[in-house]
Design a protein around this motif. Structure first.
Motif, short mmCIF file in Angstrom:
data_model
loop_
_atom_site.label_atom_id
_atom_site.label_comp_id
_atom_site.label_asym_id
_atom_site.label_seq_id
_atom_site.Cartn_x
_atom_site.Cartn_y
_atom_site.Cartn_z
N GLY A 31 0.64 -1.15 -0.08
CA GLY A 31 -0.04 0.02 -0.05
C GLY A 31 0.82 1.20 0.01
N TYR A 32 2.06 1.22 0.63
CA TYR A 32 2.93 2.23 0.81
C TYR A 32 3.48 2.56 -0.67
CZ TYR A 32 3.09 1.94 5.97
OH TYR A 32 2.76 1.96 7.17
N ALA A 33 4.02 1.10 -1.19
CA ALA A 33 4.77 1.57 -2.41
C ALA A 33 3.81 1.90 -3.65
CB ALA A 33 5.27 0.09 -2.82
N GLN A 34 2.40 1.59 -3.54
CA GLN A 34 1.66 1.83 -4.59
C GLN A 34 0.98 3.17 -4.27
OE1 GLN A 34 1.43 0.39 -7.39
NE2 GLN A 34 3.00 -1.16 -6.38
N ASN A 35 1.19 3.91 -3.19
CA ASN A 35 0.60 5.16 -2.70
C ASN A 35 -0.91 5.14 -2.58
OD1 ASN A 35 2.76 7.51 -2.64
ND2 ASN A 35 3.31 6.58 -4.59
N ARG A 36 -1.30 4.15 -2.12
CA ARG A 36 -2.63 3.83 -1.61
C ARG A 36 -2.80 4.26 -0.04
NH1 ARG A 36 -2.16 -1.20 -4.43
NH2 ARG A 36 -1.91 -2.19 -2.38
N LYS A 37 -1.38 4.02 0.54
CA LYS A 37 -1.59 4.68 2.02
C LYS A 37 -0.07 5.19 2.12
CE LYS A 37 -3.50 0.19 3.90
NZ LYS A 37 -3.55 -0.74 4.73
N GLN A 38 -0.15 5.97 3.09
CA GLN A 38 1.23 6.76 3.36
C GLN A 38 1.59 6.33 4.63
OE1 GLN A 38 2.81 8.61 1.03
NE2 GLN A 38 1.14 8.02 -0.34
N PRO A 39 2.94 6.16 4.96
CA PRO A 39 3.51 5.62 6.35
C PRO A 39 3.54 6.89 7.17
CG PRO A 39 5.31 5.92 4.62
CD PRO A 39 3.93 6.15 3.99
#
Length: 65
Positions: A31-39
């Protein structure tokens, strides 16, 4: 937006490795790598440390540098 996926690819590091090192599941890292979520900031700094990059390198596009 983040550059986690790009930096992982540049360094030849798999998302599964990062997930293991962070103690997080693969779907979260993906999700972080796909920019669906931000850490969170804390996690972003931990990722930067593991990847041996400046945290801002995970945030800025190369064109913005």
């Amino acid at each position: 937006m983040n550059r986690i996926k790009e930096v992982l690819e540049e360094k030849g590091i798999k998302q599964t490795w990062l997930a293991e090192k962070l103690g997080k599941s693969y779907p979260i890292i993906n999700g972080y790598a796909q920019n669906r979520k931000q850490p969170s900031i804390e996690v972003l700094f931990e990722i930067a440390k593991l990847l041996n990059v400046d945290p801002k390198d995970l945030l800025l596009s190369k064109a913005a540098k």
